[in-house]
Write an enzyme that holds these catalytic residues in place. Sequence first.
Site, short mmCIF file in Angstrom:
data_model
loop_
_atom_site.label_atom_id
_atom_site.label_comp_id
_atom_site.label_asym_id
_atom_site.label_seq_id
_atom_site.Cartn_x
_atom_site.Cartn_y
_atom_site.Cartn_z
CE1 TYR A 150 10.77 32.54 0.50
CE2 TYR A 150 11.02 30.15 0.63
CZ TYR A 150 10.72 31.29 -0.09
OH TYR A 150 10.37 31.17 -1.41
CE LYS A 209 -0.13 -0.39 5.02
NZ LYS A 209 -0.88 -0.88 6.17
C1 LIG Z 1 -0.07 -1.78 6.78
C2 LIG Z 1 -0.54 -3.06 7.36
C3 LIG Z 1 0.38 -4.03 7.79
C4 LIG Z 1 1.88 -3.80 7.80
O1 LIG Z 1 2.26 -3.11 8.95
P1 LIG Z 1 3.82 -2.86 9.25
O2 LIG Z 1 3.84 -2.33 10.63
O3 LIG Z 1 4.31 -1.89 8.24
O4 LIG Z 1 4.47 -4.20 9.12
C5 LIG Z 1 -0.13 -5.23 8.20
N1 LIG Z 1 -1.46 -5.47 8.24
C6 LIG Z 1 -2.36 -4.55 7.86
C7 LIG Z 1 -3.82 -4.88 7.92
C8 LIG Z 1 -1.93 -3.32 7.41
O5 LIG Z 1 -2.84 -2.41 7.02
#
Ligand SMILES: *Cc1c(COP(=O)(O)O)cnc(C)c1O
Length: 367
Positions: free
Chosen positions: A260, A34
């Site tokens: 700035y 993601k």
């Molecule tokens: C993003 C996510 C993960 C991964 O989490 P990390 O802490 O980056 O390993 C696992 N499970 C779900 C449902 C997520 O949304």
Amino acid sequence: MRPTYLEINLAQLKHNLEAIRAHVAPAKVMPMVKANAYGHGIEGVVPFIEPYVDMLGVALVEEGIQLRQLGIKKPILVAGGTMIGQLPSFFEHDLTLTASSLDLLLVADQLAESTRQRMKVHLKFDTGMERVGVHEYEAEEFLQKSLACRHLEVEGIYTHLANSEKVDRKYSLLQLERFQEILRFYEKNSLPMPMRHVCNSGGILNVPEAHFDMVRPGVLFYGIYPGRDIERKVDAKPVATWKSKVAYSKITLPGRPVSYGSLWQAEGSPTRIVTIPCGYADGYFRNMTNRARVVINGKSYPQVGRICMDQFMVNAGEDDVKVGDEAVLLGGGITVEELADWAGTNEYEVMTNISARVPRVYVGAVQ
Ligand SMILES: *Cc1c(COP(=O)(O)O)cnc(C)c1O
């Protein structure tokens, strides 16, 4: 191409995945890709890693669709909250639904029946995150009704840990106990158990008793540890190096403040100020002003003056730094933990904040 880019080492990424797999075997591995593969670039990361994964996880339906459009064939779990209106996309693009409420589950089943299609679903339980999912104390009805959904294939069952990166495992073990209680429904009724998964990166490292049938590494897949105190049991290393080049080099006199707001000026003697063509619009947090450090020609220098939208300045002191010299903003001695501290955030936000304006360059793709 821009002199500012994010270099991704694909060989290291594959190594990270293999290290995680060895650590959790025989459990399967579903990397979370993601948020543009945690900023590493979904288009470069996923086609490369696809042959080595069991499943892929995304947050949004749109991310799942993007993966299919890239030609990805492996199963894709949409883990985030889905709206009922988005359900047709799951058929159209062969995505796996996270059924996080009874409503969503039943509507998905009706839609599957009326369109004579099947949908794969993973049931999502809330064992202590209070985000999405059905509470363990309301699991019985949800599970009973899921058995009657004839047009859905209940392939998986899962929950999410809220404190898995903490050395104190008490809360994780409480969540695990609640999840076990949910699973007893299948044992009690002598029903086949769906694929069980619980662990994010913290869980993979800290809660081995919760590895179950599959794990969901996010940040650890990219070689970043989910907590500072967590034992580094898996040989995963960062895969991203943020590089740029010196775009301008000049001598600045004392009494001539930089950038700035005139927040910094040379004291006592003239100094060499160099400009890096990268700014907060690229994800180099403005909040790091006068705190960050940059490695130029292998040496660390302080960032000085307000970080601008497209550029920032570095104090090279008396060194002869020239236009075109390489500057490393992350990697090569600068850790993502340091960037997170300078910016007052965590490692996840540092990576996912690197904007689309920064080209991703992939190296090391020897398969
Ligand atoms: C993003 C996510 C993960 C991964 O989490 P990390 O802490 O980056 O390993 C696992 N499970 C779900 C449902 C997520 O949304």
